[in-house]
Every structure is written in structure tokens, then in C-alpha cells.
Design a protein around this motif. Structure first.
Motif, short mmCIF file in Angstrom:
data_model
loop_
_atom_site.label_atom_id
_atom_site.label_comp_id
_atom_site.label_asym_id
_atom_site.label_seq_id
_atom_site.Cartn_x
_atom_site.Cartn_y
_atom_site.Cartn_z
N ARG A 122 2.79 -8.68 1.28
CA ARG A 122 2.89 -7.26 0.95
C ARG A 122 2.79 -7.06 -0.56
NH1 ARG A 122 8.41 -5.54 3.51
NH2 ARG A 122 7.88 -3.50 2.61
N LYS A 123 3.50 -7.90 -1.30
CA LYS A 123 3.45 -7.80 -2.76
C LYS A 123 2.04 -8.07 -3.28
CE LYS A 123 8.28 -8.92 -3.86
NZ LYS A 123 9.18 -9.81 -4.60
N GLU A 124 1.38 -9.05 -2.67
CA GLU A 124 0.02 -9.39 -3.07
C GLU A 124 -0.94 -8.22 -2.82
OE1 GLU A 124 -3.46 -12.24 -1.32
OE2 GLU A 124 -1.44 -13.10 -1.43
N ILE A 125 -0.81 -7.59 -1.66
CA ILE A 125 -1.67 -6.45 -1.30
C ILE A 125 -1.46 -5.29 -2.26
CG2 ILE A 125 -2.06 -4.67 0.46
CD1 ILE A 125 -1.44 -6.88 2.56
N LEU A 126 -0.20 -4.97 -2.53
CA LEU A 126 0.10 -3.85 -3.41
C LEU A 126 -0.29 -4.14 -4.86
CD1 LEU A 126 3.53 -2.56 -2.02
CD2 LEU A 126 1.23 -1.72 -1.54
N THR A 127 -0.10 -5.39 -5.28
CA THR A 127 -0.49 -5.78 -6.63
C THR A 127 -2.00 -5.63 -6.81
OG1 THR A 127 1.35 -7.33 -6.87
CG2 THR A 127 -0.56 -7.67 -8.30
N GLU A 128 -2.76 -6.07 -5.82
CA GLU A 128 -4.22 -5.97 -5.87
C GLU A 128 -4.66 -4.51 -5.87
OE1 GLU A 128 -8.17 -6.88 -6.15
OE2 GLU A 128 -6.42 -8.17 -6.47
N PHE A 129 -3.97 -3.68 -5.09
CA PHE A 129 -4.27 -2.25 -5.05
C PHE A 129 -4.08 -1.62 -6.43
CE2 PHE A 129 -2.08 1.94 -4.74
CZ PHE A 129 -3.18 2.72 -4.43
N LEU A 130 -2.97 -1.93 -7.07
CA LEU A 130 -2.68 -1.36 -8.39
C LEU A 130 -3.64 -1.91 -9.45
CD1 LEU A 130 1.23 -1.43 -8.34
CD2 LEU A 130 -0.27 0.54 -8.00
N TYR A 131 -4.01 -3.17 -9.30
CA TYR A 131 -4.95 -3.78 -10.26
C TYR A 131 -6.31 -3.09 -10.17
CZ TYR A 131 -7.80 -7.26 -12.63
OH TYR A 131 -8.68 -7.88 -13.48
N ARG A 132 -6.77 -2.83 -8.94
CA ARG A 132 -8.06 -2.14 -8.77
C ARG A 132 -8.01 -0.72 -9.33
NH1 ARG A 132 -7.71 -4.09 -3.48
NH2 ARG A 132 -7.35 -1.96 -2.74
N ARG A 133 -6.83 -0.16 -9.41
CA ARG A 133 -6.67 1.19 -9.96
C ARG A 133 -6.70 1.20 -11.49
NH1 ARG A 133 -5.80 6.12 -6.71
NH2 ARG A 133 -6.51 5.32 -4.72
N GLY A 134 -6.76 0.03 -12.09
CA GLY A 134 -6.89 -0.03 -13.54
C GLY A 134 -5.59 0.00 -14.30
N LEU A 135 -4.46 -0.33 -13.62
CA LEU A 135 -3.19 -0.40 -14.33
C LEU A 135 -3.08 -1.76 -15.03
CD1 LEU A 135 -0.69 1.17 -11.75
CD2 LEU A 135 -2.09 2.30 -13.47
N ASN A 136 -2.31 -1.80 -16.11
CA ASN A 136 -2.15 -3.08 -16.79
C ASN A 136 -1.10 -3.93 -16.08
OD1 ASN A 136 0.58 -2.63 -17.98
ND2 ASN A 136 -0.46 -1.07 -19.20
N ARG A 137 -1.13 -5.22 -16.36
CA ARG A 137 -0.29 -6.18 -15.63
C ARG A 137 1.19 -5.86 -15.78
NH1 ARG A 137 -1.33 -8.86 -11.39
NH2 ARG A 137 -3.40 -9.28 -12.27
#
Length: 278
Positions: A183-198
Motif C-alpha cells: 500500500r505504501k509503495e502504491i501511494l508513494t508511486e502515485f505521489l511521485y508521478r504527481r511531481g511531488l518531491n521525495r
């Protein structure tokens, strides 16, 4: 004596008609529409025989007027960057760089076409949908403009807006039946694709899963999925892997790859009695 027929290279003005904000010249059997300014720059009248050069100038004026009318219609429907609209004119009318510059100049001077305004509008719109400046900058680059046409303060403000919007989207993107790590991996990837910084991504993810409600959401469904996944891999490996040691290692690896923790894997092995007879 019979009259000689005009040669094919003879271009004669047959008729002149008033069109909407333009003038139409009927030359031989074809119509050419030119701007009022082009028409008044020269002297045209019915039965005038044109030189080849004059005829080519009229054809070019007709072509440029069509391009200008297309330009006006296009930019009235939505906003474009200078590069986007230039590319459209080039693709549709194969105009020279000079002709495109001349066509765009009055609209650029009047700020009707403005890359700066485009960047600001695009930045504000996309950030309200949850897209960060990294994503927006990449999209703007494809459109031929730089996000830095907006001020740093506005970019930072829009990143905050995007971050807050993404917080509201996590529930929709979360998959509670999957393991916590997945779940964390899916949400992290979603936010990364949205252009948020790490840094912001980690902050949002940690906030989201700091709630017991989000960690333990739909526990019954989660446990059911865990058992089904374990059973599927156990039965498959029992058929296709004869070596007991390899079978168990492959089972553990598959479960870990699905996002289950090592403790959860050992617990399900003990609970289901897997590999006890190997």
C-alpha cells in the motif's frame, strides 16, 4: 482575323466581390480572398491581366489570410503557448518562420498570446488537481515554455496547494486489501508521478499511515487476501518445484515481493502448517 486565345499563363481578373472583412478576386476560374489592406496596396479591377508575379502574390495573400483566420478561431477557443500555436500554423499551412512571426506579432503585442500568462494559469490549474511543480515543469517544457516564467513564490504556493490536494486523494488510491508495504509503495508511486518531491512524499505517507484507522482499515478483507495469496503460491510451488528448500525460499520471496512483511510470511506458514512435511 480570328482572335488569339489567351495562353494558359494569362491570369485575368474576371470579377471582384466584397467578402466579410476581405475582398474576393475571381481570377480565371478560381477564387482568391485577400485582406482589405492587401487589396488597397495595389490596383485591381475587372478585366485586369496580371503578371505571373502579381498572381503569385495574390495566391500568397489568400494563403496568409486563411492562416490568419485559422489563428483567430483557434486562439478564441483556448489558450496556447507561442510554440504550440506556431507549430499548428507550420503544420497546417507550411508557413515560413517570418510569416509566422508576422502573423503572431499583433497577438503577442496585445498579450492575447502570452507564455507568462499561460504558465501561471497552467500552474494554478494543475496544482489545484494535485500536481506538483516537477510534473508541471515537465509538461510545460513539452509546450515550449519554462515554469520559471512564474515567480518562485507562486511555484512554492502551488506546491503547497498540490500537497494538500494529494492528501485528500490518498483514500481513493489506497488498496486496503493489499499488504501495508505494498500500500505504501502504491501511494508513494502515485505521489511521485504527481511531481511531488521525495521529502513531501515521505511526510504525506507517514501522516496517512500514522492513523490506526488507515493502518487497520478493513482487516478482515486484508487477512482474507493474505490467506488466498499464500495458498495460491503454496499450491503452485508444490506442483512445479520438487526441491523442499527451494520451494520454501521461493514461497517467502514471492510473498515478500507482494508486500507482505517477513513476520507475516512466517506467521502464515506456521498457521497453515506449510512445509512441515518437507
Amino acid at each position: 482575323m480570328s482572335m488569339r486565345k489567351p495562353s494558359e499563363k494569362t491570369f485575368k481578373v474576371i470579377e471582384i466581390k466584397l467578402a466579410k472583412n476581405a475582398i474576393t478576386l475571381i481570377i480565371n476560374n478560381s477564387s482568391y480572398t485577400v485582406s482589405n489592406s492587401f487589396f488597397t496596396d495595389d490596383y485591381y479591377y475587372p478585366n485586369k491581366v496580371l503578371s505571373a508575379h502579381e498572381f503569385e502574390e495574390i495566391k500568397k495573400a489568400d494563403h496568409l489570410l486563411k492562416a490568419q483566420q485559422y489563428l483567430e478561431r483557434t486562439i478564441s477557443l483556448k489558450r496556447y503557448t507561442e510554440k504550440e500555436i506556431s507549430d499548428k500554423l507550420l503544420s497546417k499551412f507550411q508557413l515560413s518562420t517570418k510569416d509566422i512571426i508576422d502573423l503572431l506579432k499583433p497577438y503577442l503585442d496585445a498579450n492575447i498570446i502570452s507564455d507568462k500568462d499561460y504558465v501561471i494559469d497552467y500552474l494554478e490549474t494543475k496544482s489545484s488537481l494535485g500536481y506538483g511543480s516537477a510534473f508541471i515543469a515537465e509538461q510545460l517544457k513539452k509546450k515550449g515554455v519554462d515554469i520559471r516564467l512564474a515567480t518562485d513564490d507562486l511555484i512554492d504556493k502551488c506546491d503547497v496547494v498540490a500537497l494538500n490536494r494529494c492528501r485528500t486523494l490518498l483514500n481513493k488510491k489506497d488498496q486496503p486489501s493489499k499488504p501495508l508495504m505494498k500500500r505504501k509503495e502504491i501511494l508513494t508511486e502515485f505521489l511521485y508521478r504527481r511531481g511531488l518531491n521525495r521529502e513531501d512524499i515521505n511526510k504525506v505517507i507517514n501522516e496517512y499511515f500514522s492513523s490506526d484507522e488507515n493502518i487497520n482499515i478493513n482487516r478482515e478483507s486484508y487477512d482474507k487476501q493474505l490467506k488466498q495469496t499464500a495458498e495460491k503460491y503454496y499450491q503452485s510451488l508444490s506442483k512445479f518445484e520438487s526441491d523442499p528448500y527451494k520451494r520454501k525460499n521461493k514461497f517467502i520471496k514471492k510473498m515478500l515481493n507482494n508486500g507482505y512483511s517477513l513476520q507475516e510470511v512466517y506467521d502464515i506458514i506456521a498457521k497453515k502448517g506449510y512445509f512441515t512435511n518437507d
